[in-house]
Design a protein around this motif. Structure first.
Motif, short mmCIF file in Angstrom:
data_model
loop_
_atom_site.label_atom_id
_atom_site.label_comp_id
_atom_site.label_asym_id
_atom_site.label_seq_id
_atom_site.Cartn_x
_atom_site.Cartn_y
_atom_site.Cartn_z
N UNK A 1 23.19 -11.46 -53.08
CA UNK A 1 22.54 -11.28 -54.38
C UNK A 1 23.54 -11.33 -55.54
N UNK A 2 24.76 -11.75 -55.24
CA UNK A 2 25.81 -11.69 -56.26
C UNK A 2 25.58 -12.68 -57.39
N UNK B 1 25.65 -4.96 -49.32
CA UNK B 1 24.57 -4.52 -48.42
C UNK B 1 23.31 -5.36 -48.59
N UNK B 2 23.14 -6.01 -49.74
CA UNK B 2 21.92 -6.78 -50.03
C UNK B 2 22.26 -8.26 -49.86
N UNK B 3 21.58 -8.91 -48.89
CA UNK B 3 21.95 -10.25 -48.45
C UNK B 3 21.02 -11.33 -48.96
N UNK B 4 19.94 -10.99 -49.65
CA UNK B 4 19.04 -12.01 -50.17
C UNK B 4 17.72 -11.42 -50.60
N UNK B 5 17.00 -12.18 -51.44
CA UNK B 5 15.71 -11.73 -51.96
C UNK B 5 14.71 -12.86 -51.78
N UNK C 1 19.21 -19.81 -54.78
CA UNK C 1 19.88 -19.85 -53.49
C UNK C 1 20.60 -18.52 -53.26
N UNK C 2 20.45 -17.96 -52.05
CA UNK C 2 21.05 -16.65 -51.71
C UNK C 2 22.16 -16.82 -50.69
N UNK D 1 21.84 -10.89 -41.83
CA UNK D 1 21.21 -11.80 -42.77
C UNK D 1 19.76 -12.09 -42.48
N UNK D 2 19.25 -11.60 -41.34
CA UNK D 2 17.85 -11.85 -40.98
C UNK D 2 16.99 -10.60 -41.02
N UNK D 3 17.61 -9.43 -41.14
CA UNK D 3 16.85 -8.18 -41.12
C UNK D 3 16.11 -8.00 -42.45
#
Length: 737
Positions: free
Chosen positions: A221-222, A197-201, A216-217, A161-163
């Motif tokens: 990204x759902x 695979x995508x945890x936030x934007x 809010x993520x 979640x930090x990468x």
């Protein structure tokens, strides 16, 4: 881009993934401090995920997509381009659509099946035992699957979640994109916007504006809504921007207030503080050489789950290999299961080679254009008379052969579209009588025991006279015929001939007897019972048997020819080069160099023709003085005298060479007469070769001398006329003329 392959998003993403080498971010928790331009990235062919995304986004926007670069957070596998837990797309098998066969309604007078007299109790016990065995197999399979899943399960990532990662977002609307999706530029794979695979934007941008995500993520990204026109969800940086979603709503709300829009147009323009500055980056250009080479240094290796994919640039390998997929049985990739190799620009039209290491089966796939019209060749050994299957392009063959199956004892051929309606031929071979060191179909053919041929329905003949199957039992000298069945019948006519020798042991001719033909006819006819009809039919079948044996023998020879040709093609593996490829095409290069050499020689001749022929003689006169009549006559005479002397010198030179060659030939002839008895065959061959070359040189010199004698007076008169017309001498030579 001037390349049609880069017009669609999938091929465009694949090009970026292949063309660049991935460099990890210096700090996996922070985005880079600066971004390189796409031209610089293309020049060095390497970059991080942000460089990949910027280049791909620029190319997609140029292709007409609504694309954006995304700055966000991704999984460890996504950030590190780790595909070892993913299945290679080339190994996925497409689901075959099973077409349900239409049930044919039973005929009214169909034959009833025989009664089932087997024991139901025994069948139930057998089914019960099979179910127990199947249950044990499924249990063992599930345990093995669970063990493999635990081995493949990724370790817990402490930085989950930090990468930081960058990818591309393609919104729906333009280019008929039905639904928004993500593209990972490192692997060229597409993902749903709800993928794990995508945890936030954090933000996204294109060539017009920059948007910051205000949503809010916590669930990745759902739950994100990609309505960039909504300032509550996406805070934009520049005022002068297009708002795709909001613009539609504004048009609907303000559609009735067109007059007010015209009045407020000037005020809105004044409210804009600043727009996106024009790009200072040079236009993206990819040379044809770079586009063809693709991968850095022409090669790239990608490791998948139980598979390894290798890519090469065209013409990098001498055999035309451009891609190789190796699949393994274990996760450590130590035991090879199968290998698939793709080829390009092969002269033998080889396109794909599939090698199964477990079974030893090799399958070669060819494009149209092979000399033998090969389409698919399956084999375990290139030795003749072994198990193999050959498939052909039926439109490229005159005989309509589409498939040939061969074993050590049989050969089966399938045909299509023949004028004689032959569709199937099966030949059974026996053991060879002679045991030679090298047996072949040409020197020692295999004896044919049985030939079975099947024919399609010929509408021009009645079903009772149209042969459906023909069997030649060669050692037994029997011929069996089965005719086509009529639509309104349930049985077909059959006929069997007992072929005997034409003469007996005493030399007497054998007459056709009724027991030599056994017939079963659905509707007997009078003319088929006559011995003459049966005799003519048997003699015709005898000739057709010889023809079938000859065709089967020719098929054996063709197999040997194809195998020999394939061995030569694999050894040579010649590549074809387009006539437009001037760098690789040697013939085109030689032709171009020859044309340039001819043009250079023509230029030199033109320069030589433009030389001043009076310059050497005018240079002898005092500089600055005007030419007198006496000096002009003297210059003319000296020029003609010098030209005449040069013609004489050239004739003497040719004459001297002619005499020298003649004398040397006479000396060699005299030497040959003196030593003719003691000469070896090699010396005689050398002497004959020397005499041939010497006579050729003498003949050429003689022709040149005769030609020079003919042209010398004409050249002299042409120069004299040219001197009389020269503007520097024409006024002084009028009196002499």
């Amino acid at each position: 881009m001037p390349y049609p392959e880069l017009y669609n998003w999938d091929s465009c993403a694949q090009f970026v993934s292949d063309f660049l080498s991935m460099v990890p971010l210096p700090d996996p928790l922070q985005p880079p401090s600066h971004l390189y331009s796409s031209t610089t990235v293309l020049k060095h062919q390497k970059g991080n995920c942000f460089d990949f995304s910027t280049l791909l986004c620029s190319m997609l926007i140029g292709a007409g997509y609504d694309a954006y670069c995304v700055n966000g957070y991704g999984s460890q596998d996504l950030c590190q381009m780790d595909l070892t837990r993913d299945v290679c797309p080339l190994t996925m098998k497409h689901k075959e659509v099973v077409q349900e066969e239409e049930k044919v309604p039973p005929k009214k007078y169909a034959i009833k099946p025989p009664r089932d007299l087997s024991s139901r109790f025994e069948q139930e016990q057998k089914m019960k035992k099979q179910q127990e065995i199947q249950g044990e197999k499924e249990k063992r399979w599930k345990e093995e699957e669970q063990r493999l899943l635990e081995l493949e399960k990724a370790k817990i990532d402490p930085l989950h979640g930090l990468r930081v990662h960058a990818w591309v977002l393609v919104l729906s609307g333009k280019r008929e994109v039905p639904e928004s999706f993500f593209i990972d530029p490192l692997t060229a794979r597409s993902y749903s916007t709800q993928d794990d695979h995508f945890l936030g934007i954090e933000s996204l941008w294109n060539h017009k504006n920059y948007w910051v995500n205000m949503q809010d993520c916590w669930n990745g990204c759902k739950d994100l809504v990609f309505d960039l026109g909504d300032p509550v969800r996406w805070e934009y940086l520049l005022l002068g921007t297009d708002k795709p979603q909001l613009a539609v709503a504004e048009e609907e709300d303000d559609g009735m207030n067109d007059d007010e829009d015209m009045e407020n147009l000037g005020k809105e323009d004044e409210d804009k503080s600043f727009d996106m500055p024009p790009s200072w980056v040079e236009q993206i250009e990819i040379s044809p050489e770079a586009f063809e080479t693709r991968c850095p240094n022409g090669k790239k290796v990608i490791q998948y789950k139980r598979a390894k994919l290798e890519k090469w640039a065209p013409y990098l390998n001498s055999d035309g290999l451009v891609c190789r997929l190796t699949t393994y049985e274990d996760l450590e990739c130590t035991e090879t299961l199968e290998i698939k190799e793709w080829y390009q620009h092969r002269e033998d039209m080889l396109e794909l080679k599939h090698i199964n290491k477990n079974t030893g089966l090799n399958i070669d796939y060819f494009k149209p254009g092979h000399p033998q019209a090969l389409c698919v060749h399956s084999y375990k050994s290139m030795q003749p008379e072994m198990d193999r299957i050959m498939e052909f392009y039926e439109t490229a063959r005159v005989d309509g052969l589409i498939k040939r199956e061969e074993t050590p004892k049989t050969m089966t051929e399938y045909y299509q579209g023949r004028s004689d309606f032959l569709s199937y031929r099966h030949v059974d071979f026996g053991d060879r009588v002679k045991k030679l060191a090298l047996n072949s179909a040409e020197s020692n053919p295999r004896p044919m025991v049985k030939i079975t041929e099947r024919f399609s329905r010929n509408p021009a003949k009645p079903a009772d006279e149209d042969v459906a199957e023909r069997v030649f039992l060669i050692p037994e000298e029997r011929i069996q015929l089965r005719y086509h069945c009529r639509d309104d019948h349930i049985t077909a006519s059959k006929r069997e001939f007992l072929r005997r020798t034409e003469v007996d042991s005493k030399g007497n001719k054998i007459i056709m007897t009724p027991d030599m033909c056994i017939s079963f006819e659905v509707e007997p006819m009078e003319h088929t019972k006559k011995l003459l009809y049966q005799y003519e039919a048997m003699m015709k079948l005898k000739n057709e048997e010889k023809l079938s044996k000859h065709q089967a023998w020719e098929s054996e020879l063709e197999v040997l020819e194809i195998l020999k040709l394939r061995e030569e093609e694999e050894e040579a593996h010649t590549l074809t080069i387009s006539i437009y490829d001037t760098k690789r095409n040697e013939k085109s290069k030689e032709y171009r160099e020859a044309m340039e050499r001819v043009m250079h020689e023509e230029h030199l001749r033109q320069v030589e023709a433009q030389l001043d022929y009076l310059a050497p003689f005018l240079a002898q006169l005092p500089p600055g003085e005007k030419l007198t009549r006496w000096q002009a006559a003297r210059v003319k005479d000296e020029c003609l005298s010098d030209f005449k002397q040069r013609l004489i010198d050239k004739a003497n030179l040719i004459q001297a060479r002619f005499e020298k060659e003649t004398q040397e030939l006479q000396k060699k002839q005299q030497w040959y007469q003196e030593n003719q008895v003691t000469l070896t065959p090699e010396d005689e061959d050398w002497y004959l070769s020397y005499c041939s070359q010497a006579m050729f040189r003498i003949r050429i010199l003689e022709q040149r001398l005769n030609r020079h004698k003919e042209l010398a007076p004409l050249k002299y008169l042409a120069l004299e006329e040219k001197l009389h017309k020269d503007p520097r001498l024409v006024d002084f030579l009028k009196v002499f003329a």
